[in-house]
Design an enzyme around this catalytic site. Structure first.
Site, PDB file in Angstrom:
ATOM      1  N   GLY A  48       0.859  -1.203   0.000  1.00 13.12           N
ATOM      2  CA  GLY A  48       0.000   0.000   0.000  1.00 13.12           C
ATOM      3  C   GLY A  48       0.883   1.238   0.000  1.00 13.12           C
ATOM      4  N   SER A  50       1.493   3.772  -2.328  1.00 13.93           N
ATOM      5  CA  SER A  50       1.385   4.829  -3.334  1.00 13.93           C
ATOM      6  C   SER A  50       0.746   6.125  -2.854  1.00 13.93           C
ATOM      7  CB  SER A  50       0.605   4.302  -4.538  1.00 13.93           C
ATOM      8  OG  SER A  50      -0.636   3.782  -4.109  1.00 13.93           O
ATOM      9  N   THR A  51       0.000   6.086  -1.760  1.00 15.00           N
ATOM     10  CA  THR A  51      -0.663   7.304  -1.263  1.00 15.00           C
ATOM     11  C   THR A  51      -0.639   7.280   0.271  1.00 15.00           C
ATOM     12  OG1 THR A  51      -2.802   6.176  -1.345  1.00 15.00           O
ATOM     13  CG2 THR A  51      -2.283   7.553  -3.227  1.00 15.00           C
ATOM     14  N   GLU A  75      -3.054   0.782  -8.641  1.00 20.18           N
ATOM     15  CA  GLU A  75      -3.262   2.106  -9.224  1.00 20.18           C
ATOM     16  C   GLU A  75      -3.498   2.027 -10.732  1.00 20.18           C
ATOM     17  OE1 GLU A  75      -3.701   4.609  -7.391  1.00 20.18           O
ATOM     18  OE2 GLU A  75      -2.828   4.016  -5.470  1.00 20.18           O
ATOM     19  N   ASP A 111      -3.324  -6.552  -7.240  1.00 19.65           N
ATOM     20  CA  ASP A 111      -4.117  -6.794  -6.041  1.00 19.65           C
ATOM     21  C   ASP A 111      -3.302  -7.517  -4.954  1.00 19.65           C
ATOM     22  OD1 ASP A 111      -5.973  -7.339  -4.135  1.00 19.65           O
ATOM     23  OD2 ASP A 111      -7.199  -8.662  -5.385  1.00 19.65           O
ATOM     24  N   ALA A 112      -2.926  -6.758  -3.933  1.00 18.16           N
ATOM     25  CA  ALA A 112      -2.064  -7.307  -2.863  1.00 18.16           C
ATOM     26  C   ALA A 112      -2.761  -8.410  -2.069  1.00 18.16           C
ATOM     27  CB  ALA A 112      -1.629  -6.182  -1.919  1.00 18.16           C
ATOM     28  N   LEU A 139      -2.589  -1.060   3.705  1.00 17.41           N
ATOM     29  CA  LEU A 139      -3.671  -1.123   2.712  1.00 17.41           C
ATOM     30  C   LEU A 139      -4.921  -0.461   3.261  1.00 17.41           C
ATOM     31  CD1 LEU A 139      -3.630  -4.786   1.319  1.00 17.41           C
ATOM     32  CD2 LEU A 139      -2.610  -2.734   0.335  1.00 17.41           C
ATOM     33  N   TYR A 235     -16.267   5.183  13.999  1.00 16.07           N
ATOM     34  CA  TYR A 235     -14.975   4.570  13.688  1.00 16.07           C
ATOM     35  C   TYR A 235     -14.570   3.574  14.784  1.00 16.07           C
ATOM     36  CZ  TYR A 235     -10.514   4.087  11.336  1.00 16.07           C
ATOM     37  OH  TYR A 235      -9.450   3.581  10.647  1.00 16.07           O
ATOM     38  N   VAL A 274      -6.233  13.748   6.214  1.00 12.30           N
ATOM     39  CA  VAL A 274      -6.970  13.645   4.954  1.00 12.30           C
ATOM     40  C   VAL A 274      -6.224  12.701   4.026  1.00 12.30           C
ATOM     41  CG1 VAL A 274      -8.009  14.949   3.081  1.00 12.30           C
ATOM     42  CG2 VAL A 274      -7.472  16.092   5.235  1.00 12.30           C
TER      43      VAL A 274
END
Ligand code: NAD
Length: 394
Positions: A48, A50-51, A75, A111-112, A139, A235, A274
């Site tokens: 996970g 990339s962001t 992605e 897909d991890a 992830l 949450y 965010v």
């Protein structure tokens, strides 16, 4: 083409390549300006990458510790007519920056949760790294296909037990209203645990151990959020919190399965920020807008990269890590500071559509949201004709 943000609800469906590169480079510059991480990792797998928090983990490992990084993400590459997803452009920019400094970086896009991607990652580690000494599990996905049964599970964001009504800011219409969410069924709770719980983390660690690609004494960390009273109903004490509780179970299971290799698995509690994942959660945009205002006034506001710097230096690679009674690393200490929470709770009932900008820092929330997709960076010409394609594909 000229690339302007196309926001649909809580997501932006396009991204700006140079803006995403500016986001990555800003984080790299922050990391390089800090002291390097003493005793930091050398060969790192980021699941996970990339962001959000995973990207910040990769940057901290590579540019704060000189680590070689293998990243996994899911992605969308660009076409001539459509931009890539932000995570694709971020990863391309990370590769460009790593190459400049002769830092090894390889990324697998797929897909991890699948056995195939686990096998590809193991083959890449064997080929290039030998073994990894840190595995970051970051992830965030709304669904997961179980690789054993082929069944696909979807997660839900619902309370447990009783329904829930709360104040909510609709970031699309800028209206403040009530959001009412019905309680989750037993099946929905179980499916959310399947998606966001610890099962896949355990499968990863078992697969890596079986292939003998974990260094002796390797560490692994997975991320969670706990929050406080205002966010608990949606949450902490809701379906996603239940799934995250399962990470604690998985951490103990991994540490005990792999004790022969001295592998330690720890859950790290990070602060609300965010990201593409968190902007989809009701209540969170308003909570974060107030939190940012209070934390900025106190001088304690942090982004993903500051959080990761502290996770590495104060927890993962510290001789006296900040652990709670459940053995989790705590980096949400500044968010959960009682005075900070008391101020957020005092502002919460007063916020209306009219005073939103004065009582909260929605401005920063919204800017941070657009920045996730590469919009709003100084030095990027958003009026210029821009190619959707980039040089550093992976
Ligand atoms: P994010 O949406 O920014 O990142 C998710 C990452 O997962 C991306 O790299 C994406 O490509 C990857 N991904 C998603 N599905 C995948 C798949 N099937 N295969 C491969 N890669 C896939 O999310 P984030 O907010 O950075 O969340 C990361 C972790 O941090 C999550 O566990 C989240 O619960 C936790 N966390 C987030 C916050 C917050 O406020 N954002 C706070 C505390 C903890």
């Amino acid at each position: 083409m000229i690339i302007k943000p196309k926001v649909r609800g809580f997501i932006c469906i396009n991204a700006h390549p140079q803006g995403c590169a500016a986001n990555v480079n800003e984080q790299i510059e922050y990391t390089k300006a800090q002291d390097s991480v003493d005793g930091g990792p050398k060969n790192v797998l980021v699941i996970g990458c990339s962001t959000g928090y995973g990207l910040a983990s990769r940057i901290t490992a590579a540019f704060g510790s000189g680590a070689k990084t293998l990243g996994l993400c899911f992605e969308k590459p660009p076409t001539e007519r459509k931009t890539a997803s932000a995570g694709y452009y971020n990863t391309a920019a990370f590769h460009a920056a790593a190459e400049k400094e002769d830092l090894y970086a390889r990324t697998i896009n797929g897909d991890a949760f699948s056995n195939e991607i686990k096998a590809q990652a193991i083959a890449a580690i064997k080929e290039d790294l030998g073994k990894v000494d840190l595995v970051v599990y970051s992830l965030a996905s709304p669904r997961r296909t179980d690789p054993t049964t082929g069944e696909t599970y979807n997660s839900v964001l619902k309370p447990i037990g009783e329904g829930y009504s709360a104040k909510n800011l609709n970031t699309d219409t800028m209206k403040i209203g009530e959001v009412t969410v019905e309680p989750a069924s037993e099946e929905e709770i179980a499916h959310t645990v399947k998606v966001m719980g610890g099962e896949d983390w355990e499968m990863w660690m078992d697969a890596l151990a079986e292939a003998d690609v974990l260094a002796d004494g390797a560490k692994t960390v997975a991320y969670t959020y706990l929050g406080d009273k205002l966010t608990w109903p949606i949450y902490g004490k809701a379906t996603i919190g239940k799934a995250k509780e399962d990470l604690d179970r998985a951490a103990s299971a991994i540490s005990s399965h792999l004790s022969g290799k001295n592998v330690t698995a720890t859950v790290a509690v990070l602060k609300a920020l965010v990201t593409q994942a968190s902007s989809a959660i009701p209540v969170m945009p308003l909570y974060m807008s107030i939190l940012f205002k209070v934390m900025k006034e106190k001088g304690t506001h942090e982004g993903c990269i500051e959080q990761l710097q502290r996770l590495f230096t104060e927890c993962l690679y510290s001789s006296s890590p900040r652990l709670d009674n459940d053995g989790r690393f705590r980096v949400d200490d500044k968010e959960l500071d009682p005075a900070t929470q008391a101020e957020v709770e005092a502002i919460w009932p007063q916020v209306t559509e009219e005073n939103l900008m004065a009582l909260t820092d929605y401005k920063t929330y919204n800017e941070d949201f657009l920045k996730l997709f590469g919009f709003g960076y100084d030095g990027v010409d958003y009026e210029a004709e821009t190619s959707t394609l980039v040089d550093h594909n992976f």
